[in-house]
Scaffold this motif. Structure first.
Motif, mmCIF file in Angstrom:
data_model
loop_
_atom_site.group_PDB
_atom_site.id
_atom_site.type_symbol
_atom_site.label_atom_id
_atom_site.label_comp_id
_atom_site.label_asym_id
_atom_site.label_seq_id
_atom_site.Cartn_x
_atom_site.Cartn_y
_atom_site.Cartn_z
ATOM 1 N N UNK A 92 -48.195 5.051 19.956
ATOM 2 C CA UNK A 92 -47.308 3.651 19.706
ATOM 3 C C UNK A 92 -46.076 3.927 19.951
ATOM 4 N N UNK A 93 -45.528 5.111 19.121
ATOM 5 C CA UNK A 93 -44.163 5.592 19.102
ATOM 6 C C UNK A 93 -43.815 5.825 20.538
ATOM 7 N N UNK A 94 -44.462 6.588 21.388
ATOM 8 C CA UNK A 94 -44.101 6.966 22.668
ATOM 9 C C UNK A 94 -43.946 5.656 23.373
ATOM 10 N N UNK A 95 -44.703 4.584 23.361
ATOM 11 C CA UNK A 95 -44.611 3.352 23.926
ATOM 12 C C UNK A 95 -43.351 2.720 23.695
ATOM 13 N N UNK A 96 -43.153 2.645 22.312
ATOM 14 C CA UNK A 96 -41.853 2.030 21.885
ATOM 15 C C UNK A 96 -40.451 2.679 22.150
ATOM 16 N N UNK A 97 -40.655 3.979 22.348
ATOM 17 C CA UNK A 97 -39.430 4.934 22.535
ATOM 18 C C UNK A 97 -39.324 4.652 24.026
ATOM 19 N N UNK A 98 -40.174 4.444 24.803
ATOM 20 C CA UNK A 98 -40.105 4.506 26.355
ATOM 21 C C UNK A 98 -39.602 3.192 26.493
ATOM 22 N N UNK A 99 -39.838 2.063 26.198
ATOM 23 C CA UNK A 99 -39.121 0.676 26.215
ATOM 24 C C UNK A 99 -37.762 1.014 25.613
ATOM 25 N N UNK A 100 -37.311 1.458 24.490
ATOM 26 C CA UNK A 100 -35.987 1.656 24.152
ATOM 27 C C UNK A 100 -35.028 2.493 24.933
ATOM 28 N N UNK A 101 -35.664 3.215 25.446
ATOM 29 C CA UNK A 101 -34.789 4.209 26.439
ATOM 30 C C UNK A 101 -34.091 2.940 27.482
#
Length: 601
Positions: free
Chosen positions: A312-321
């Motif tokens: 979940x953190x990886x998905x959110x971080x990818x969007x945030x980038x």
């Protein structure tokens, strides 16, 4: 008991593991653990009447394990752990064990009457708050205990309350606790737990033993919080349990509380009844961390790979980038960073490193430069004497004087969240009768300093100066050349601020270990232009900064003096120094390098 049960107890073991670097942790997570271990070492010492009780030594004694045993009898009612008994994480054992284990050595009452828990989203805050609400209200033995789950709206307040209600049903507590639509109650002890929002019709007649504040950062005013805290006055052993993620408004009730607890953990505020009774814990990423790295996510989230899922953190971080707005949300909610908060300017570690105990008589007859920051109605009035290094002393010494009106001392202390009354008793803060500070007091102190030290120059911003400069020249005989106007602008302050910043960072600024100066140093926020010039900004700073501003004005006076090793600067060196002040803002300049030598006019 967690991975560190080989130590004397799991709370100590976790703290030691964090401090040793075996558990990833941000600054204030680590400092909370250091504070616990420091307090453990001074149990029973003079001025610290508390002890940590891990296991009870007599029947009915309150302790960390008593609370944790209760918590382990509560069942999850939803999600992947539904139907299983709650097993607190090592971090929860540390925090909750600390809150319920620290007791007054004689009375047995709890030490921490307020507990601030700032933890990223999905950290299990609401669930643990519901356990605290049930235990504190119904199982601490407080007759007639009233527990309240509060939030900005009653529907929000019901989140913790509804969790508590479902726990009662799923954990077999219905035989002791009656479940009603509007509250939970225990008739044999006349106890009740209710949700309460800021939109409630009335808060009259409340007598809370336990207060649970959910999502503290959402509170725009302190109205409900102040009402609830003042209502605990009839209780000997209350608890205000606060949970929140980071907010986005540092000028808010939660922003104030965040800054207050960071100062406690930083050691800026000395022990007093308020600081000793405040439990403070913040899980977060540090400013220098790369928010895109998984190591940072793990550091900021004590429940990483437990309730905080890596995928979940990886998905959110990818969007945030790829989305700036999502990046701010990710940093605030998932890494617990106050996204709109300005970082403090000065290094507190460097400040502490520079402090020693010394007397004004130790610098008698030495050369110094005065900086004056006259007060508006809400500021402190500050005069600082800055003593440059000498052949036998590497540090700059600061002799500060700060005045505040005596009639408004209590009000200002409450507003600024600072122990002004204690500092006044200790002599670090000077009080004057009435509600206004007379410039005659400042004038008198300047003349007194001039009689004791070799005052080379007096710097000031002419705002609020009135006739003081004219009086010093025409009536007191000071030379006009010794009075230096230092505007609080990039041109007036940048070179001095950059030099002061470097000296603090190196541990070379010594204010005699004044707690008032340490507090002000922790408050300062600076404004920067496109060329990295800086100056302190009071409106953006986290509290009063006037004595630090005065110290930088004194530094500006020092840097402006046209002296190099006893020789006057050439006109070209002077012009170059002035150009640097409004130019690229570099911390090293011909002016700052040359002026280290000081000299006599």
């Amino acid at each position: 008991m967690g991975r560190f049960s080989s130590a004397k107890n799991s709370v100590d073991a976790y703290a030691m593991a964090v401090v040793a670097g075996r558990v990833p942790a941000g600054r204030y997570h680590r400092l909370a653990c250091e504070r616990h271990l420091f307090d453990r070492r001074r149990e029973g010492s003079r001025g610290f009447p508390f002890r940590f009780i891990w296991e009870p030594t007599r029947r009915g004694e309150h302790s960390a394990t008593r609370f944790l045993s209760f918590a382990r009898r509560v069942k999850h009612y939803k999600g992947e752990w539904a139907g299983r008994y709650f097993e607190p994480s090592d971090n929860q054992v540390f925090r909750l064990g600390s809150i319920f284990g620290w007791r007054h050595a004689e009375s047995g009452l709890r030490r921490f009457t307020t507990a601030y828990n700032e933890i990223p989203r999905k950290g299990g805050k609401t669930f643990e708050a519901a356990i605290v609400a049930l235990y504190g209200t119904f199982f601490e033995g407080e007759a007639g205990a009233e527990g309240y789950c509060i939030a900005t709206k009653r529907e929000q307040a019901r989140r913790v309350f509804d969790d508590a209600k479902r726990m009662v049903v799923s954990s077999g507590l219905k035989s002791r606790i009656k479940v009603n639509a509007a509250n939970l109650c225990r008739d044999d002890l006349a106890c009740k737990l209710e949700p309460l929002g800021a939109d409630a019709d009335s808060t009259d007649g409340l007598n809370p033993h336990v207060i649970i504040t959910d999502e503290f950062h959402a509170h725009k005013t302190r109205a409900l919080i102040d009402v609830m805290e003042s209502a605990t006055g009839a209780r000997r052993n209350p608890l205000h349990f606060q949970i929140t993620t980071a907010g986005n408004d540092p000028v808010s009730p939660c922003g104030d509380q965040h800054e207050y607890v960071t100062r406690i953990l930083d050691g800026v505020l000395d022990d007093d009844p308020a600081t000793l009774s405040m439990f403070a814990f913040i899980a977060h990423a540090d400013e220098a961390d790369d928010w895109r790295e998984e190591a940072t996510w793990r550091k900021a989230n004590p429940h990483y790979d437990i309730s905080v899922k890596p995928d979940d953190m990886r998905k959110l971080a990818a969007k945030a980038i790829h989305m700036p707005s999502a990046a701010a949300e990710f940093q605030q909610k998932r890494l617990n960073i106050w996204v709109n908060a300005s970082a403090p300017w000065l290094s507190l570690d460097g400040w502490r490193k520079g402090q020693t105990q010394w007397s004004p008589d130790d610098v008698l007859g030495e050369e110094c430069y005065l900086g004056l920051d006259l007060a508006s109605k809400i500021d402190l009035c500050a005069l600082v004497a800055l003593f440059p290094p000498t052949p036998s002393r590497e540090s700059w010494r600061i002799l500060p004087f700060a005045w505040t009106p005596k009639d408004t001392l209590v009000e200002r202390a409450h507003r600024d969240r600072a122990p002004y009354d204690i500092w006044a008793q200790q002599g670090y803060l000077l009080t004057v009768p009435g509600e206004k500070i007379s410039q005659a007091l400042v004038r008198e102190k300047i003349l007194d300093l001039k009689s004791r030290y070799r005052v080379r120059a007096i710097g000031y911003d002419d705002w609020h100066m009135d006739q003081l400069d004219e009086q010093l020249v025409e009536e007191d005989g000071l030379s006009r050349e010794s009075l230096v106007v230092v505007p609080q602008t990039y041109a007036g302050m940048s070179s001095a601020c950059l030099r002061f910043e470097a000296e603090v960072l190196g541990g070379h600024v010594d204010a005699g270990d004044s707690p008032l100066m340490a507090w002000c140093a922790s408050n300062v926020v600076v404004q920067r232009d496109g060329k990295d010039n800086i100056y302190p900004v009071k409106k953006r700073s986290r509290g009063r900064i006037d004595p630090i501003v005065a110290a930088n004005i004194a530094m500006a006076c020092y840097l402006k003096q046209p002296v190099v090793s006893g020789r006057k600067k050439s006109i070209y060196a002077t012009r170059l120094a002035e150009a640097v002040m409004v130019g690229d803002g570099a911390s090293a300049s011909p002016e700052s390098d040359a002026s280290q030598a000081g000299g006599q006019a």
